[in-house]
Design an enzyme around this catalytic site. Sequence first.
Site, PDB file in Angstrom:
ATOM      1  N   ASP A  92       0.179  -0.950   0.062  1.00 20.48           N
ATOM      2  CA  ASP A  92       0.100  -0.319  -0.109  1.00 20.48           C
ATOM      3  C   ASP A  92       0.531   1.578   0.169  1.00 20.48           C
ATOM      4  O   ASP A  92       1.520   1.095   0.524  1.00 20.48           O
ATOM      5  CB  ASP A  92      -1.087  -0.079   1.179  1.00 20.48           C
ATOM      6  CG  ASP A  92      -0.090  -0.127   2.164  1.00 20.48           C
ATOM      7  OD1 ASP A  92       1.069   0.284   2.372  1.00 20.48           O
ATOM      8  OD2 ASP A  92      -0.793   0.319   3.604  1.00 20.48           O
ATOM      9  N   ASP A 291      -8.353  -7.490  -0.441  1.00 18.39           N
ATOM     10  CA  ASP A 291      -7.721  -7.577   0.842  1.00 18.39           C
ATOM     11  C   ASP A 291      -8.485  -6.973   2.092  1.00 18.39           C
ATOM     12  O   ASP A 291      -9.213  -6.665   2.418  1.00 18.39           O
ATOM     13  CB  ASP A 291      -6.332  -7.083   1.360  1.00 18.39           C
ATOM     14  CG  ASP A 291      -6.254  -5.991   1.424  1.00 18.39           C
ATOM     15  OD1 ASP A 291      -7.183  -4.521   0.341  1.00 18.39           O
ATOM     16  OD2 ASP A 291      -5.719  -5.356   2.664  1.00 18.39           O
ATOM     17  N   CYS A 331      -8.451 -27.976   5.686  1.00 16.00           N
ATOM     18  CA  CYS A 331      -7.130 -27.922   6.106  1.00 16.00           C
ATOM     19  C   CYS A 331      -6.738 -28.327   7.264  1.00 16.00           C
ATOM     20  O   CYS A 331      -7.024 -28.629   7.500  1.00 16.00           O
ATOM     21  CB  CYS A 331      -7.617 -25.649   6.492  1.00 16.00           C
ATOM     22  SG  CYS A 331      -7.776 -26.469   8.468  1.00 16.00           S
TER      23      CYS A 331
HETATM   24 ZN   LIG Z   1     -10.340 -25.296   8.777  1.00 18.67          ZN
END
Ligand SMILES: [Zn+2]
Length: 388
Positions: A92, A291, A331
């Site tokens: 930025d 973002d 995940c």
């Molecule tokens: Zn997860």
Amino acid sequence: MSLKFNLLNTTDAGGRRGQMHLPHQTVETPVFMPVGTAGSVKAVPQDVVESLGAQVILGNTYHLYLRPGHESIQRLGGLHRFISWPRAMLTDSGGFQVYSLTQLRKVTDEGVRFRSHLDGSLHFFTPEYSMDVQIALGADICMAFDECTEYPADRARAEESLRLTMAWAQRSLDYFRAHRHEVPWLKDPRSPNEGDQGHPMTEGRTQSLFGIVQGGMYLDLRRQSAERLVEMDFDGYAIGGLSVGEPRELTLEVISEVLPLLPESKPRYVMGVGYPDEIEQYARMGVDMMDCVLPTRAARHGLLFTSEGRVNIKNRRYAEDQGPADPACDCMVCRRYSRAYLRHLMQSSEPLGATLNTIHNLAYYLGIMRRVRADLAAGANMPEPVRP
Ligand SMILES: [Zn+2]
């Protein structure tokens, strides 16, 4: 040569899937960019951020300028090499942090004088200096120096703020065009991407600069801002000054107003948004890049985003819950750890708690974008060829 952007699919709703070719990475869009404030996506090592599929991360110019200093990072070969991140980065302009973190700042046409939030030392940022700092850091994408108009702002204030932002946009662009060849990695044979990382840098490409549409919540000022920036011909366009406390309908209204004014052939970036359903909605409307600190910041406070809604993992009800944070998530955290353990880590202030929560939240955000890209790929027609 700056970035190259190819549209692969578009939908009737305005959604678009594309590829943005940057020096360090070809980025599949729409993309969510994790925030790596001071050269680190807080609590998560770079190899894990990579394995989650993050293609581009943010660095904050203000923080890196103050510590360790952009000249030091330049001598170390640029931000990619310093933090060992082989993929794309965006910095930025430093403007937003100057406004949100510092006191005693004084804004003139020339630039902003401010005191460091770390030690009170005096500093002066101009559009030219912000470009110098961002070129030294060497991110793939730099942002024009702007003033983020606060909310609420009356019309006179929004107009004056926009006048500054537009003048600073032109100065940023002029200086950037004259100096971008000074980026530390352009002619450096020791690119961090050679060797074992397996991401050869695209030859001949250099940094790109995005302009930032401001104008507060005044749609005519937003239009004016977008049209003038498009005339200046930036490499991409951001919509800034959102998620500053305004109601969500206003955020949506501003995005809907500005998107059609931006050239189809260039990437569009909405800064600082948002909740999971927001980033999905905006991506399906044709926003290419977003973002937000939300997934990482919330994680450190024990707030998890899941397919079943928000989970405050510190809640007592999870004390003996053996299920994963999100049953629908695959995940590395959800495959291995229970809610009971994640809660225990937070209760005991174990640093691992912040790490695991952040990994899951990032996986969740990046997964949303992966799903949107797959939907766009499956259900969309090829766009008309874009005329330059
Ligand atoms: Zn997860």
